[in-house]
Design an enzyme around this catalytic site. Structure first.
Site, short mmCIF file in Angstrom:
data_model
loop_
_atom_site.label_atom_id
_atom_site.label_comp_id
_atom_site.label_asym_id
_atom_site.label_seq_id
_atom_site.Cartn_x
_atom_site.Cartn_y
_atom_site.Cartn_z
N HIS A 1 5.77 -1.93 -14.16
CA HIS A 1 5.92 -2.94 -13.11
C HIS A 1 6.49 -4.19 -13.74
CE1 HIS A 1 4.85 -5.78 -9.89
NE2 HIS A 1 4.78 -4.73 -9.10
N GLU B 1 3.26 2.39 -6.46
CA GLU B 1 4.11 3.38 -5.80
C GLU B 1 3.63 4.81 -6.03
OE1 GLU B 1 5.54 0.75 -7.33
OE2 GLU B 1 6.57 -0.22 -5.66
#
Length: 363
Positions: A253, A308
């Site tokens: 991320h 995700e």
């Protein structure tokens, strides 16, 4: 030619663009705070209407209660359904993602009504109608007395969802409703800072969300799991992908240097849904091996699981079509977008960053 090389952080990394009471991301500690609560605690004590009430209260500076939000969203869904013929008129031939963009751009202010509820209420109605059209079905009428999560699923699936399904989507909505100054929220605030209305600001936010580096990652997670296929293929598939330098979807991320705190909230939601046939054991094996492989590859700063990965598994388990993943993300994030837009409008200052010129200078 005199080229000036800039030492300015590119991408505005670490540069505050606004002051906010809405959410805070601490990437080093792996912490997300939404309206004063850690995301894990918040997801365990309130639903989407409750967190939306907190966000709208913070954004507008005017307290609003959960019951009022629930009623306003129910009415907003009904009004959006009545306008569907107009909203969907220019979406023929477009994908669900692109059709959603075109339809929300057609939303407009309604006299005497809160723009926030018009926007957030319309999003699941539009998404559900586009999904049903792909299936060859008519749109499903909303139920203004249902929760936002329950009604979203009903319009998406064409049937009444069970309690576990509703709880899982509600947990997802709470978990992703806001996330600091992410790209779509920043876009929303930039547009709102010009004193454009909420409709323009939120449409711009959705456009930013459609980019693969922001809201487009969950579907490739499922494609990765499909490609791996079975337990015995996990190690050779992952090792081969890493050797080729490929990115493993659902890991790493831009902000978090440790595990994304939202991942564990969604993993818990999936486990509670697991009795409905969710294939979590296989996904869990894939996650465990990839995390270990990434630690071996980069022991000083390994990539960890992000939101995700479990978003993809949860939405797939709920039978939401992969093409609708980005619009469903927007259904949740619209609560944050509208709150940030209001907060930015109240600040009354145009967002106008400078740039570092590195081109040629006149002689």
């Amino acid at each position: 030619m005199n080229m000036q090389l800039s030492k300015t952080p590119i991408g505005l990394d670490g540069i505050p663009a606004a002051e906010t009471v809405l959410s805070h991301v601490d990437g080093e500690r792996g912490e997300l705070i939404i309206a004063g609560e850690r995301v894990g605690d918040l997801a365990g004590k309130t639903g989407f209407e409750g967190v939306t009430a907190r966000l709208w209260s913070g954004g507008t500076g005017q307290p609003v209660g959960e019951a009022a939000v629930r009623a306003a969203l129910g009415a907003g869904r009904e009004r959006a359904f009545a306008r569907l013929p107009d909203l969907l008129g220019i979406t023929r031939g477009l994908s669900i993602v692109d059709g959603f963009r075109a339809a929300i751009a057609g939303l407009r202010a309604e006299a005497g009504l809160a723009h926030e509820a018009t926007i957030v209420g319309a999003f699941p109605v539009i998404a559900g109608a586009l999904v049903q059209r792909v299936k060859g079905n008519d749109p499903v009428a909303p139920d203004p007395t249902a929760s936002h999560a329950a009604d979203t699923l009903s319009m998406m699936l064409g049937r009444k969802p069970n309690a576990r399904e509703v709880a899982a989507l509600d947990a997802y909505f709470v978990t992703v409703c806001d996330h600091g100054m992410n790209a779509s929220t920043f876009t929303t605030r930039v547009v709102a800072s010009t004193q454009a209305d909420l409709f323009a600001a939120v449409t711009a936010g959705y456009c930013a969300l459609t980019g693969p580096l922001h809201g487009g990652a969950p579907e490739p997670v499922l494609e990765m799991l499909d490609a791996i296929g079975s337990t015995e293929r996990i190690k050779p598939w992952v090792d081969s992908a890493l050797a080729r330098g490929e990115r493993l979807m659902g890991f790493g991320h831009r902000i978090y240097r440790v595990r994304d705190p939202r991942a564990d909230v969604l993993k818990g939601a999936i486990e509670r849904l697991a009795g409905d046939g969710t294939d979590l054991p296989f996904a869990g094996e894939v996650e465990a091996y990839i995390r270990d492989a990434l630690r071996r590859k980069n022991p000083d700063r390994p990539l960890d699981t992000n939101v995700e990965f479990f978003t993809a598994i949860l939405l797939d388990a709920l039978k939401i079509p992969r093409q609708a993943f980005t619009p469903i993300f927007a259904v949740a994030r619209a609560a944050g977008w509208t709150a940030h837009a209001r907060e930015q409008q109240r600040a009354g200052r145009l967002i106008r960053p400078s740039s570092a010129y590195i081109g040629a200078m006149p002689g």
